[in-house]
Design a protein around this motif. Structure first.
Motif, PDB file in Angstrom:
ATOM      1  N   LEU A 194      29.989  83.458  13.826  1.00 33.55           N
ATOM      2  CA  LEU A 194      29.895  83.862  15.235  1.00 33.55           C
ATOM      3  C   LEU A 194      29.064  82.844  16.019  1.00 33.55           C
ATOM      4  O   LEU A 194      29.392  82.501  17.153  1.00 33.55           O
ATOM      5  N   ALA A 195      27.999  82.349  15.393  1.00 29.64           N
ATOM      6  CA  ALA A 195      27.178  81.330  16.058  1.00 29.64           C
ATOM      7  C   ALA A 195      28.003  80.061  16.272  1.00 29.64           C
ATOM      8  O   ALA A 195      27.943  79.436  17.335  1.00 29.64           O
ATOM      9  N   GLU A 196      28.798  79.734  15.278  1.00 33.12           N
ATOM     10  CA  GLU A 196      29.652  78.551  15.378  1.00 33.12           C
ATOM     11  C   GLU A 196      30.607  78.712  16.559  1.00 33.12           C
ATOM     12  O   GLU A 196      30.822  77.799  17.337  1.00 33.12           O
ATOM     13  N   ARG A 197      31.159  79.925  16.694  1.00 42.52           N
ATOM     14  CA  ARG A 197      32.090  80.194  17.783  1.00 42.52           C
ATOM     15  C   ARG A 197      31.400  80.107  19.142  1.00 42.52           C
ATOM     16  O   ARG A 197      32.005  79.748  20.133  1.00 42.52           O
ATOM     17  N   ASP A 198      30.125  80.454  19.159  1.00 41.48           N
ATOM     18  CA  ASP A 198      29.358  80.360  20.407  1.00 41.48           C
ATOM     19  C   ASP A 198      28.971  78.923  20.731  1.00 41.48           C
ATOM     20  O   ASP A 198      28.301  78.685  21.732  1.00 41.48           O
ATOM     21  N   ASN A 199      29.334  78.025  19.834  1.00 44.45           N
ATOM     22  CA  ASN A 199      28.980  76.622  20.016  1.00 44.45           C
ATOM     23  C   ASN A 199      27.483  76.361  20.028  1.00 44.45           C
ATOM     24  O   ASN A 199      27.017  75.459  20.716  1.00 44.45           O
ATOM     25  N   THR A 200      26.734  77.202  19.341  1.00 43.96           N
ATOM     26  CA  THR A 200      25.302  76.910  19.253  1.00 43.96           C
ATOM     27  C   THR A 200      25.043  76.286  17.882  1.00 43.96           C
ATOM     28  O   THR A 200      25.905  76.354  17.002  1.00 43.96           O
ATOM     29  N   ASP A 201      23.877  75.689  17.729  1.00 44.55           N
ATOM     30  CA  ASP A 201      23.614  75.072  16.438  1.00 44.55           C
ATOM     31  C   ASP A 201      22.609  75.878  15.630  1.00 44.55           C
ATOM     32  O   ASP A 201      22.068  75.418  14.648  1.00 44.55           O
ATOM     33  N   ASP A 225      19.978  72.272   7.485  1.00 49.10           N
ATOM     34  CA  ASP A 225      18.550  72.546   7.693  1.00 49.10           C
ATOM     35  C   ASP A 225      18.321  73.074   9.107  1.00 49.10           C
ATOM     36  O   ASP A 225      18.979  72.629  10.055  1.00 49.10           O
ATOM     37  N   ASP A 226      17.404  73.970   9.233  1.00 52.31           N
ATOM     38  CA  ASP A 226      16.985  74.502  10.544  1.00 52.31           C
ATOM     39  C   ASP A 226      18.074  75.208  11.333  1.00 52.31           C
ATOM     40  O   ASP A 226      17.950  75.353  12.541  1.00 52.31           O
ATOM     41  N   SER A 227      19.141  75.621  10.700  1.00 53.51           N
ATOM     42  CA  SER A 227      20.167  76.277  11.507  1.00 53.51           C
ATOM     43  C   SER A 227      20.036  77.801  11.492  1.00 53.51           C
ATOM     44  O   SER A 227      20.795  78.491  12.146  1.00 53.51           O
ATOM     45  N   LEU A 228      19.050  78.327  10.768  1.00 51.67           N
ATOM     46  CA  LEU A 228      18.847  79.780  10.775  1.00 51.67           C
ATOM     47  C   LEU A 228      17.521  80.083  11.446  1.00 51.67           C
ATOM     48  O   LEU A 228      16.492  79.527  11.057  1.00 51.67           O
ATOM     49  N   SER A 229      17.541  80.953  12.447  1.00 51.96           N
ATOM     50  CA  SER A 229      16.248  81.327  13.024  1.00 51.96           C
ATOM     51  C   SER A 229      15.563  82.296  12.051  1.00 51.96           C
ATOM     52  O   SER A 229      16.230  82.915  11.211  1.00 51.96           O
ATOM     53  N   GLU A 230      14.282  82.416  12.213  1.00 52.89           N
ATOM     54  CA  GLU A 230      13.433  83.090  11.220  1.00 52.89           C
ATOM     55  C   GLU A 230      13.884  84.503  10.822  1.00 52.89           C
ATOM     56  O   GLU A 230      13.800  84.898   9.678  1.00 52.89           O
ATOM     57  N   ASP A 231      14.385  85.239  11.855  1.00 48.91           N
ATOM     58  CA  ASP A 231      14.676  86.658  11.607  1.00 48.91           C
ATOM     59  C   ASP A 231      16.007  86.901  10.915  1.00 48.91           C
ATOM     60  O   ASP A 231      16.290  88.034  10.521  1.00 48.91           O
ATOM     61  N   VAL A 232      16.838  85.871  10.836  1.00 47.75           N
ATOM     62  CA  VAL A 232      18.217  86.108  10.401  1.00 47.75           C
ATOM     63  C   VAL A 232      18.296  86.678   8.986  1.00 47.75           C
ATOM     64  O   VAL A 232      18.912  87.729   8.764  1.00 47.75           O
ATOM     65  N   ILE A 233      17.653  86.015   8.038  1.00 48.49           N
ATOM     66  CA  ILE A 233      17.767  86.485   6.644  1.00 48.49           C
ATOM     67  C   ILE A 233      17.126  87.863   6.467  1.00 48.49           C
ATOM     68  O   ILE A 233      17.764  88.764   5.905  1.00 48.49           O
ATOM     69  N   PRO A 234      15.900  88.094   6.979  1.00 47.41           N
ATOM     70  CA  PRO A 234      15.334  89.442   6.830  1.00 47.41           C
ATOM     71  C   PRO A 234      16.223  90.527   7.439  1.00 47.41           C
ATOM     72  O   PRO A 234      16.361  91.608   6.880  1.00 47.41           O
ATOM     73  N   LEU A 235      16.866  90.216   8.566  1.00 45.71           N
ATOM     74  CA  LEU A 235      17.688  91.243   9.204  1.00 45.71           C
ATOM     75  C   LEU A 235      18.955  91.531   8.378  1.00 45.71           C
ATOM     76  O   LEU A 235      19.334  92.693   8.183  1.00 45.71           O
ATOM     77  N   CYS A 236      19.590  90.471   7.897  1.00 41.85           N
ATOM     78  CA  CYS A 236      20.770  90.681   7.036  1.00 41.85           C
ATOM     79  C   CYS A 236      20.365  91.514   5.823  1.00 41.85           C
ATOM     80  O   CYS A 236      21.067  92.445   5.423  1.00 41.85           O
ATOM     81  N   ALA A 237      19.223  91.176   5.237  1.00 39.68           N
ATOM     82  CA  ALA A 237      18.752  91.894   4.043  1.00 39.68           C
ATOM     83  C   ALA A 237      18.484  93.355   4.384  1.00 39.68           C
ATOM     84  O   ALA A 237      18.862  94.259   3.629  1.00 39.68           O
TER      85      ALA A 237
END
Ligand SMILES: Nc1ncnc2c1ncn2[C@@H]1O[C@H](COP(=O)(O)OP(=O)(O)OP(=O)(O)O)[C@@H](O)[C@H]1O
Length: 525
Positions: free
Chosen positions: A379-386, A344-356
């Protein structure tokens, strides 16, 4: 805990590398009472004996405890179930494919009534959900046939892998032989239990076709012989007509409706013509017990142009088109998958629209959209961000594009690699708007350098056009007035990465040394 423990136990305040190595040391300490960390049940001496009484293993233990994975594990995981984003995962719901799925079901329902369904051809560009929808429908079909005890089976073949008539027929024959064996085993099991019942009470024979236990025994005997008598088709070596007749007999062994799903059917036709389709489509007139229907899936809309007209009309009895997804549809598809795949909450709002949006630009490819989302998460995982941010999607887009280029360049034939390398050398030497003659000169010297055949300039022009079609170079025809027309060539892919891929080819590996020689040729011009 003793004073000594306090001195030597660093875990109390600093987890990580030191704690691990100190913990290791602790185990080597023979005075350790083993009353920490739940080690009491083993006893100190056993730990000393087993693990750390020689230097090498102490080093090994140190090596294994540098905390390589600790940092990676310590971050909040982004993914809850990453495999949901992989192509191998078959979703239970396929948004925006309801029409196509209903269409297929309407055609295939006749199989459940014991009739032959019309053959179906499914078209659509890559990643438009053809395979996923067809598999979904076939699973439903098989499940329903079990529910109503109707004999109906679907066989899936990927013709990119199984791409000759021999292999397709052999694979089908062997699948049906296996099914027939299972079918006979079922009958044997039922007869064996009947035999037991009859042993307990002769009245059990009353409602059967058998008059005695001996009769059951002899039927069992012949069923076992029959089961053992099936001969599987070897993967090579038999004449094709023998493979065909084995397949034919295996399919016709019992009454059933069979749907043969040929995914990437165009690859089969491209590789080995339309004989297989011809044979499969005329089977029904000869089968006595079973019925066969074909479902072909293709992303090449034109492949039927190469078919014999009889095969074409038989195969295309029903056609279903899978149009590309638009950005909104891709968004729904990603949303549904992301809910299961990510925390939950691990995707910021723009992520899905941009991928699409990126995937819609590509050509409405859901596979690409899912790849983007997964790669952005990684890539986010590699950056150690959540949290996955828009920038991760942009990086993912670049990474996927680069991976594609690397793959295309890596698998080019040597001659095309030489032509491409010539273009790269020219660009690296500051030549812009390169023309074919310049490429050809460098190409020739590269060929001499590695002892390769030198093709004609005309052929090299064709190879440049092929590289253009693959999106590796950009070649535009420009008019030079009274000097006629010429091609201006430029590289469309990252130069260093592409050069590295070319140089990883063992034949081209030595060419690096010709740089001064290439330079000399420029100087002469
Ligand atoms: N409507 C959809 N809903 C959810 N996932 C989808 C949908 N359409 C496609 N996908 C997913 O996209 C990926 C590609 O789909 P699929 O393999 O069915 O495409 P295809 O049209 O058969 O492509 P190709 O011709 O390249 O084989 C799969 O992971 C699939 O699960």
């Amino acid at each position: 805990m003793t004073d000594k423990d306090d001195e030597t136990d660093p875990e109390i305040d600093s987890p990580g590398i030191d704690s691990e190595s100190d913990a290791t040391r602790r185990f080597t300490d023979s005075t350790d009472t083993g009353d920490r960390d739940g080690t009491e049940s083993f006893g100190t001496s056993s730990l000393d004996d087993i693990v750390l009484d020689d230097v090498d293993s102490e080093e090994d233990a140190d090596e294994a405890s540098r905390g390589l994975f600790d940092d990676l594990l310590s971050g909040e995981p982004i993914f809850e179930k990453k495999e949901v984003l992989r192509p191998s995962y078959t979703p239970r719901k396929l948004p925006h494919r309801e029409d196509q799925i209903n269409n297929m079901a309407t055609i295939l329902v006749s199989a459940l009534r014991g009739d032959t369904p019309s053959n179906i051809l499914i078209y659509g560009k890559t990643g438009t959900g053809k395979t996923a929808s067809a598999k979904f429908v076939s699973e439903e079909l098989e499940a329903t046939s079990e529910k109503y005890a109707v004999a109906c089976e679907v066989e899936y073949i990927n013709c990119e892998v199984t791409d000759t008539q021999y292999r397709v027929l052999a694979q089908l024959a062997n699948k049906f032989i296996e099914k027939n064996r299972e079918h006979i085993t079922g009958r044997i099991d039922r007869l064996e239990s009947l035999r037991e019942d009859v042993r307990d009470s002769k009245s059990s024979l009353a409602e059967t076709d058998f008059e005695s236990i001996d009769e059951i025994e002899s039927t069992l005997e012949s069923l076992r012989d029959e089961r053992d008598g099936f001969e599987e088709v070897p993967m090579t070596g038999w004449p094709t007509d023998r493979v065909y007749s084995t397949f034919f007999e295996a399919v016709d062994y019992t009454e059933r409706v069979v749907v043969i799903m040929l995914d990437e059917i165009d690859k089969l036709v491209e590789k080995s013509g339309d004989d297989t389709l011809y044979n499969l489509s005329r089977m029904n007139s000869e089968l006595e017990n079973s019925k066969v229907s074909i479902m072909g899936i293709s992303n090449d809309l034109k492949f039927t142009d190469f078919l014999d007209p009889r095969v074409k009309s038989s195969l295309g009895e029903e056609e279903i088109v899978f149009p590309p997804y638009d950005a909104n549809q891709l968004r729904d598809i990603l949303q549904a998958r992301a809910e299961v795949a990510f925390e939950d909450d691990s995707l910021s709002e723009d992520v899905i629209p941009l991928c699409a949006a990126f995937a819609a630009q590509e050509h409405g490819d859901a596979r690409r959209a899912l790849d983007l989302l997964r790669t952005a998460g990684e890539l986010a995982e590699r950056d150690n961000t959540d949290r996955v941010e828009e920038d991760h999607v942009r990086q993912a887009q670049e990474k996927i594009e680069l991976d594609r280029v690397v793959e295309v360049v890596r698998t080019l034939p040597t001659q095309s690699k030489l032509v491409l390398f010539a273009i790269i050398l020219l660009e690296k030497n500051g030549v812009h708007n390169i023309n074919t003659g310049e490429v050809y000169n460098i190409y020739k010297s590269l060929c001499e350098e590695i002892d390769a055949d030198v093709l004609t300039q005309r052929r090299v022009t064709d190879l440049i056009s092929e590289l253009d079609m693959l999106g590796i170079v950009n070649a535009v025809v420009v008019s030079k007035g009274r000097y006629g027309r010429t091609k201006e060539i430029s590289l469309s892919v990252p130069i260093d990465e592409t050069e590295a891929v070319l140089l990883s080819d063992s034949r081209l590996g030595d060419i690096e040394d010709v740089q001064p020689f290439v330079q000399a040729r420029f100087d002469q011009q």
